[in-house]
Every structure is written in C-alpha cells, then in structure tokens.
Design a protein around this motif. Structure first.
Motif, PDB file in Angstrom:
ATOM      1  N   ALA A  43       1.847 -16.205  10.972  1.00  0.00           N
ATOM      2  CA  ALA A  43       1.754 -14.754  10.810  1.00  0.00           C
ATOM      3  C   ALA A  43       2.554 -14.262   9.614  1.00  0.00           C
ATOM      4  O   ALA A  43       2.135 -13.340   8.903  1.00  0.00           O
ATOM      5  CB  ALA A  43       2.213 -14.048  12.082  1.00  0.00           C
ATOM      6  N   HIS A  44       3.701 -14.895   9.345  1.00  0.00           N
ATOM      7  CA  HIS A  44       4.536 -14.439   8.242  1.00  0.00           C
ATOM      8  C   HIS A  44       3.890 -14.685   6.883  1.00  0.00           C
ATOM      9  O   HIS A  44       4.098 -13.911   5.947  1.00  0.00           O
ATOM     10  CB  HIS A  44       5.917 -15.095   8.305  1.00  0.00           C
ATOM     11  N   VAL A  45       3.092 -15.738   6.764  1.00  0.00           N
ATOM     12  CA  VAL A  45       2.449 -15.990   5.475  1.00  0.00           C
ATOM     13  C   VAL A  45       1.159 -15.185   5.335  1.00  0.00           C
ATOM     14  O   VAL A  45       0.762 -14.835   4.225  1.00  0.00           O
ATOM     15  CB  VAL A  45       2.175 -17.493   5.255  1.00  0.00           C
ATOM     16  N   ALA A  46       0.499 -14.875   6.451  1.00  0.00           N
ATOM     17  CA  ALA A  46      -0.722 -14.058   6.376  1.00  0.00           C
ATOM     18  C   ALA A  46      -0.418 -12.657   5.876  1.00  0.00           C
ATOM     19  O   ALA A  46      -1.319 -11.967   5.389  1.00  0.00           O
ATOM     20  CB  ALA A  46      -1.389 -13.992   7.743  1.00  0.00           C
ATOM     21  N   ALA A  47       0.847 -12.234   5.983  1.00  0.00           N
ATOM     22  CA  ALA A  47       1.245 -10.907   5.515  1.00  0.00           C
ATOM     23  C   ALA A  47       1.678 -10.891   4.053  1.00  0.00           C
ATOM     24  O   ALA A  47       1.893  -9.818   3.485  1.00  0.00           O
ATOM     25  CB  ALA A  47       2.380 -10.371   6.386  1.00  0.00           C
ATOM     26  N   VAL A  48       1.809 -12.066   3.437  1.00  0.00           N
ATOM     27  CA  VAL A  48       2.158 -12.130   2.013  1.00  0.00           C
ATOM     28  C   VAL A  48       1.033 -11.480   1.199  1.00  0.00           C
ATOM     29  O   VAL A  48      -0.151 -11.659   1.507  1.00  0.00           O
ATOM     30  CB  VAL A  48       2.365 -13.604   1.590  1.00  0.00           C
ATOM     31  N   PRO A  49       1.360 -10.700   0.154  1.00  0.00           N
ATOM     32  CA  PRO A  49       0.319  -9.987  -0.592  1.00  0.00           C
ATOM     33  C   PRO A  49      -0.856 -10.849  -1.031  1.00  0.00           C
ATOM     34  O   PRO A  49      -2.001 -10.386  -1.019  1.00  0.00           O
ATOM     35  CB  PRO A  49       1.086  -9.418  -1.797  1.00  0.00           C
ATOM     36  N   ALA A  50      -0.606 -12.091  -1.396  1.00  0.00           N
ATOM     37  CA  ALA A  50      -1.703 -12.954  -1.854  1.00  0.00           C
ATOM     38  C   ALA A  50      -2.731 -13.211  -0.758  1.00  0.00           C
ATOM     39  O   ALA A  50      -3.895 -13.532  -1.053  1.00  0.00           O
ATOM     40  CB  ALA A  50      -1.145 -14.285  -2.359  1.00  0.00           C
TER      41      ALA A  50
END
Length: 255
Positions: A43-50
C-alpha cells in the motif's frame, strides 16, 4: 474491504483497494508472498506519485491476511490462482497489471496462463521460478516439517521464533495449515515449471531483483525471452521495504 466466494462453500477471498482517478490505465493487482499480506507489503508504494491514481487491489490469498482459511483446501499455486481469479471476476477486473512478490509472483504466472484475459502485464519481485529452492529458503524451511508436526507439533511456533520481526508480523496472522501447504506447493513447483511458463507468456513481463540478493539464476535466458530484468539497488528480498522509491520506479517503468 471486498470479498468473493472461492473453493469450499462459504469461503471468501478478501481484498482492499483504491478506486483510482479514472486515467484509463489498467488496474494494478498487488500480491503478497508466503506468510504475508498484500496491503502491508504494497500500500505504501501504491501511493507513490509514480504509481498513484491507478485503481489498485491488494488481494490476500487464501489462508493469509483477511481471506478465509478453509481446512479442506489444497493451497497449491493453481488453487491460489483460481481463488485470485474469483476475486478479479467479482471486482470486474480485466487486463490487470499484476505485481507479485515472491510466492505472489508465482501465483501471478499461473494466473496469466490459466486466465490470460485477466492479465496484461506481470511485475514479479523476486518470484519463485523453480522447484526445490535451497534449504535456506523460507518455503523449504517450513516444508521440511511434516504437516502435523508443523501445525500441531510446535513447528509453526519454532518458525515464528526464527524469522525476523517483519515477516513474523504477518506470518503469525497466517493459518498454519495454509502456510505449510503453500510452502510445500512452492517447493514442489508446477508442471511446466513457473520459469517455463513465464518464458512462454506473450505479455509484457518485468522481473525485479534486489541488488543485495546475489546473482539471479537464469538471468540471460529471461532477458533473451523478452523479460525485462531490473536490479533495484540497496534492497534484498523485500525490495518494497528496503528501497520503496526504487521499487515504485521499477514498477512504473515499462518493459
């Protein structure tokens, strides 16, 4: 939270997710590894702008996380893939980008072969590609126990004591029978093997390996077959924790 029926009557596979901003891109489906949970790992990486803005589903495989854990279920890689297909059918997902870590990557490969209309791209993070992994691997360590000894004879508790705090945090929430049978399935592998299936798939495929994980077996063969192999620096097996920005950039990059 959403859920869909699978396998034995009354059992449900569960997932959480985000709706996305309607940019028209394919949904991303995130899959966890053995003894883990998808939202915790991704979940934390799915929220990264990219990566943000895309519809995202964090699916927990049977026996793990928020999904049911039937005792009369095989927990083979094929069983997991079929349950995952039930979730994607219920969610109305077609042509997804499936991002699978470790065992989740193996399940993603099987899904792409069994239900190709559900998958438009694979991103595999240190996925199991071959049967009989080294005895030092987590799956081999668990599978070395007979099932009864693992589930009821202290093997599960011994394993929790041996693993580090990151893995233990989600492993202790995993059903011991499901954990053992899933580990045995990874050790046994598939026919054809996960590697052979991956080499033959006709979808964009990316394989991510942590820079601290050592040499990737068969890297040249994967590259020759059109698999984009990317090394994420400063990371071991849990690439998304060790280098989240690098992981997100590698997922976002097209093959």
């Amino acid at each position: 939270m959403r859920h869909a029926p699978f396998g034995p009557e009354g059992c449900h596979i569960g997932w959480t997710g985000t709706a996305g901003d309607g940019d028209g891109g394919a949904a991303r489906v995130y899959l966890h590894g053995l003894g883990a949970a998808s939202a915790v790992y991704h979940a934390h990486v799915a929220a990264v702008p990219a990566l943000a803005g895309r519809r995202s589903l964090f699916v927990d495989l049977p026996g793990h996380g928020i999904s049911d854990r039937p005792a009369d279920f095989g927990y083979t890689l094929e069983d997991h893939a079929d349950a995952l297909a039930c979730a994607l059918d219920a969610a109305g997902v077609r042509g997804a980008e499936v991002v699978g870590h470790s065992m989740g990557g193996s399940v993603a490969i099987v899904l792409a072969v069994r239900r190709p209309e559900l998958v438009s791209r694979l991103v595999l993070t240190e996925a199991n590609l071959d049967p009989r992994p080294p005895l030092t691997a987590g799956s081999s360590m668990i599978a070395a126990y007979p099932e009864d000894a693992f589930v009821r004879g202290g093997g599960f508790e011994e394993t929790l004591e041996r693993v580090g705090p990151v893995w233990r945090a989600t492993m202790r929430l995993t059903d011991p029978t499901a954990l053992h049978r899933s580990a045995c399935a990874l050790v046994r592998g598939t026919r054809p093997t996960m590697r052979e299936m991956l080499l033959g798939l006709d979808v964009p495929r990316t394989y991510l390996v942590g820079g601290e994980s050592g040499e990737l077996p068969g890297r040249t063969e994967l590259t020759a077959a059109g698999v984009a192999v990317r090394t994420v620096p400063g990371a071991g097996h849990n690439v998304m924790f060790d280098n989240a920005p690098g992981f997100a950039a590698a997922v976002a990059a097209r093959p």
